[in-house]
Design a protein around this motif. Sequence first.
Motif, PDB file in Angstrom:
ATOM      1  N   LEU A 326       0.830  -1.203   0.000  1.00  0.00           N
ATOM      2  CA  LEU A 326       0.000   0.000   0.000  1.00  0.00           C
ATOM      3  C   LEU A 326       0.869   1.260   0.000  1.00  0.00           C
ATOM      4  N   GLU A 327       1.975   1.223   0.752  1.00  0.00           N
ATOM      5  CA  GLU A 327       2.854   2.386   0.796  1.00  0.00           C
ATOM      6  C   GLU A 327       3.449   2.681  -0.583  1.00  0.00           C
ATOM      7  N   LYS A 328       3.778   1.642  -1.340  1.00  0.00           N
ATOM      8  CA  LYS A 328       4.294   1.837  -2.699  1.00  0.00           C
ATOM      9  C   LYS A 328       3.265   2.507  -3.599  1.00  0.00           C
ATOM     10  N   ASN A 329       1.992   2.320  -3.266  1.00  0.00           N
ATOM     11  CA  ASN A 329       0.919   2.944  -4.035  1.00  0.00           C
ATOM     12  C   ASN A 329       0.503   4.300  -3.466  1.00  0.00           C
ATOM     13  N   GLY A 330       1.207   4.762  -2.430  1.00  0.00           N
ATOM     14  CA  GLY A 330       0.926   6.078  -1.872  1.00  0.00           C
ATOM     15  C   GLY A 330      -0.081   6.084  -0.745  1.00  0.00           C
ATOM     16  N   ILE A 331      -0.303   4.933  -0.100  1.00  0.00           N
ATOM     17  CA  ILE A 331      -1.285   4.838   0.984  1.00  0.00           C
ATOM     18  C   ILE A 331      -0.580   4.374   2.257  1.00  0.00           C
ATOM     19  N   LEU A 332      -0.722   5.152   3.331  1.00  0.00           N
ATOM     20  CA  LEU A 332      -0.076   4.832   4.600  1.00  0.00           C
ATOM     21  C   LEU A 332      -1.112   4.371   5.621  1.00  0.00           C
ATOM     22  N   LEU A 333      -0.865   3.227   6.229  1.00  0.00           N
ATOM     23  CA  LEU A 333      -1.630   2.743   7.378  1.00  0.00           C
ATOM     24  C   LEU A 333      -0.724   1.804   8.157  1.00  0.00           C
ATOM     25  N   ASN A 334      -1.204   1.223   9.255  1.00  0.00           N
ATOM     26  CA  ASN A 334      -0.310   0.363  10.026  1.00  0.00           C
ATOM     27  C   ASN A 334      -0.899  -1.027  10.266  1.00  0.00           C
ATOM     28  N   LYS A 335       0.014  -1.993  10.286  1.00  0.00           N
ATOM     29  CA  LYS A 335      -0.369  -3.356  10.648  1.00  0.00           C
ATOM     30  C   LYS A 335      -0.773  -3.377  12.112  1.00  0.00           C
ATOM     31  N   ASN A 336      -1.640  -4.338  12.492  1.00  0.00           N
ATOM     32  CA  ASN A 336      -2.173  -4.309  13.856  1.00  0.00           C
ATOM     33  C   ASN A 336      -2.645  -5.704  14.267  1.00  0.00           C
ATOM     34  N   PHE A 337      -2.581  -5.974  15.571  1.00  0.00           N
ATOM     35  CA  PHE A 337      -3.170  -7.203  16.097  1.00  0.00           C
ATOM     36  C   PHE A 337      -4.684  -7.189  15.908  1.00  0.00           C
ATOM     37  N   PHE A 338      -5.246  -8.378  15.742  1.00  0.00           N
ATOM     38  CA  PHE A 338      -6.684  -8.603  15.844  1.00  0.00           C
ATOM     39  C   PHE A 338      -6.891  -9.406  17.121  1.00  0.00           C
ATOM     40  N   PRO A 339      -8.014  -9.222  17.848  1.00  0.00           N
ATOM     41  CA  PRO A 339      -8.206  -9.981  19.094  1.00  0.00           C
ATOM     42  C   PRO A 339      -7.942 -11.473  18.919  1.00  0.00           C
ATOM     43  N   ASN A 340      -7.226 -12.053  19.892  1.00  0.00           N
ATOM     44  CA  ASN A 340      -6.838 -13.472  19.881  1.00  0.00           C
ATOM     45  C   ASN A 340      -5.915 -13.801  18.710  1.00  0.00           C
ATOM     46  N   ASP A 341      -5.126 -12.830  18.297  1.00  0.00           N
ATOM     47  CA  ASP A 341      -4.222 -12.998  17.162  1.00  0.00           C
ATOM     48  C   ASP A 341      -3.157 -14.042  17.483  1.00  0.00           C
ATOM     49  N   LYS A 343      -0.579 -14.471  15.433  1.00  0.00           N
ATOM     50  CA  LYS A 343       0.647 -14.004  14.801  1.00  0.00           C
ATOM     51  C   LYS A 343       1.389 -13.028  15.722  1.00  0.00           C
ATOM     52  N   ASN A 344       2.637 -12.698  15.338  1.00  0.00           N
ATOM     53  CA  ASN A 344       3.445 -11.804  16.174  1.00  0.00           C
ATOM     54  C   ASN A 344       3.270 -10.345  15.768  1.00  0.00           C
ATOM     55  N   SER A 345       3.890  -9.433  16.525  1.00  0.00           N
ATOM     56  CA  SER A 345       3.707  -7.999  16.305  1.00  0.00           C
ATOM     57  C   SER A 345       4.341  -7.502  15.013  1.00  0.00           C
ATOM     58  N   ILE A 346       5.322  -8.236  14.485  1.00  0.00           N
ATOM     59  CA  ILE A 346       5.976  -7.833  13.243  1.00  0.00           C
ATOM     60  C   ILE A 346       5.055  -8.054  12.047  1.00  0.00           C
ATOM     61  N   ASP A 347       4.256  -9.110  12.112  1.00  0.00           N
ATOM     62  CA  ASP A 347       3.377  -9.443  10.993  1.00  0.00           C
ATOM     63  C   ASP A 347       2.039  -9.976  11.511  1.00  0.00           C
ATOM     64  N   PRO A 348       1.257  -9.128  12.175  1.00  0.00           N
ATOM     65  CA  PRO A 348      -0.019  -9.572  12.750  1.00  0.00           C
ATOM     66  C   PRO A 348      -1.094  -9.767  11.677  1.00  0.00           C
ATOM     67  N   SER A 349      -2.326 -10.001  12.104  1.00  0.00           N
ATOM     68  CA  SER A 349      -3.381 -10.432  11.178  1.00  0.00           C
ATOM     69  C   SER A 349      -4.245  -9.314  10.627  1.00  0.00           C
ATOM     70  N   ALA A 350      -4.037  -8.088  11.064  1.00  0.00           N
ATOM     71  CA  ALA A 350      -4.978  -7.028  10.682  1.00  0.00           C
ATOM     72  C   ALA A 350      -4.262  -5.738  10.320  1.00  0.00           C
ATOM     73  N   ILE A 351      -5.034  -4.817   9.764  1.00  0.00           N
ATOM     74  CA  ILE A 351      -4.572  -3.460   9.538  1.00  0.00           C
ATOM     75  C   ILE A 351      -5.517  -2.506  10.269  1.00  0.00           C
ATOM     76  N   ARG A 352      -4.970  -1.386  10.745  1.00  0.00           N
ATOM     77  CA  ARG A 352      -5.774  -0.375  11.434  1.00  0.00           C
ATOM     78  C   ARG A 352      -5.913   0.841  10.525  1.00  0.00           C
ATOM     79  N   ILE A 353      -7.129   1.349  10.434  1.00  0.00           N
ATOM     80  CA  ILE A 353      -7.410   2.465   9.535  1.00  0.00           C
ATOM     81  C   ILE A 353      -8.072   3.591  10.307  1.00  0.00           C
ATOM     82  N   GLY A 354      -7.555   4.818  10.138  1.00  0.00           N
ATOM     83  CA  GLY A 354      -8.134   5.992  10.780  1.00  0.00           C
ATOM     84  C   GLY A 354      -8.429   7.075   9.744  1.00  0.00           C
ATOM     85  N   LEU A 355      -9.495   7.824   9.953  1.00  0.00           N
ATOM     86  CA  LEU A 355      -9.964   8.785   8.944  1.00  0.00           C
ATOM     87  C   LEU A 355      -9.767  10.252   9.327  1.00  0.00           C
TER      88      LEU A 355
END
Length: 401
Positions: A326-341, A343-355
């Motif tokens: 997404l960053e290569k396409n000009g869109i910034l957001l962050n990876k994020n844990f999902f409840p009961n994830d 996976k680890n913090s480096i590559d968790p299961s979700a993305i967080r989006i804020g407006l």
Amino acid sequence: MNYNFYNFLNLLKIESIKQEKKINLIASENYASLLSIIYSSSCFINKYTEGYPSNRYYSGCKIFDIFENKAIIESQLLFSSIFSNVQPHSGVQANFASFQTLLKKNDKILSLDLKSGGHLSHGFKKNFSSSVFKIVNYCLDNKNLFNNKNIELLIKKEKPKLLIIGYSCYQSNIEWNYLRYISKKNNCFLLSDISHISGFICSGLIKNPINDSDIVTSTTHKTLRGIKGGVILSNNKLYFKKINSSIFPGQQGGCISNYIISKYITFKESNNFNFINYTKQILINAKIMLKVFIYRGYNSLNYDTINHMFLIHLKNNFSLKIEKKLEKNGILLNKNFFPNDSKNSIDPSAIRIGLSALTTRKMKKKEIELIGNIICDIIENNNLFYKEIINFICKKFPIYK
């Protein structure tokens, strides 16, 4: 690598252009108002202001005392509080000063688990908070909600000295009055960290927890749209002096004088109808984009959001890979844990989006739906590139007009 003055100016220019050309969906970020930026860069950066108004450890602070008192008054008006400390350098410092005020070393804290949307400073094992205090976590229930009964059972079992209600990602309402009732009944302090939702609270879109909490903390960026910093609020006279002592001399010497003045501007700008309408638009935009993801078959914490942000589960995709794509396409957001994830913090299961940031750029339904669909397309197809379209949208909606 050696940089001279002109190299540094060039780097600043590159960063400025980058911000203009990127779609920023990072929920912890926003664009500070021009006036708050100007005041944060004032000549007060040269003034050392250790202490509090009328009680400084250096001479020549009379003008600054006026500004700090104005910042205190404006924050009190904004959040209906009778006490405010505007000196914390960040939300983390505001939280730690609150811990120092309410707790002794090795006291127990009950806070939201990091994978359920909790914050590092609320007791994460690698954070300072867990080295000073004993930490017990509560989690979201199977509906991804705060479960008051579960929290009450944990309070009765663990007997914590402090309950923290606050989060870095959550989409639903909180019953602060009930949580206050159960904490008080069990001799437990209540700290509300409203860093992400302070803009919604001062606009009246989310209930103000000031009367249900012993202490309230917040940052001044995010939904307040100021420069980075912290603030501590309370309506309990027992804590006013302790809070001040916890900040100075407990944590820091001189405050960042020019930032205090900028905070005054932020509090002032957040206390009018224009800001209320702006916050309402953030909420509208967040709901619109969340609907796009749900329509495209993605899962979120819930089917709605009451603030600026939401989580999207990526199914079998890798969040780190998606974030970079997404960053290569000009869109910034962050990876994020999902409840009961799992996976680890480096590559968790979700993305967080804020407006918040896109709303600051005055984007509305048409642009928000388009960007939401573009994100879904990029997630689902490795060969799609939307950088030119993103550049076109960004040019149409500059950060500062």
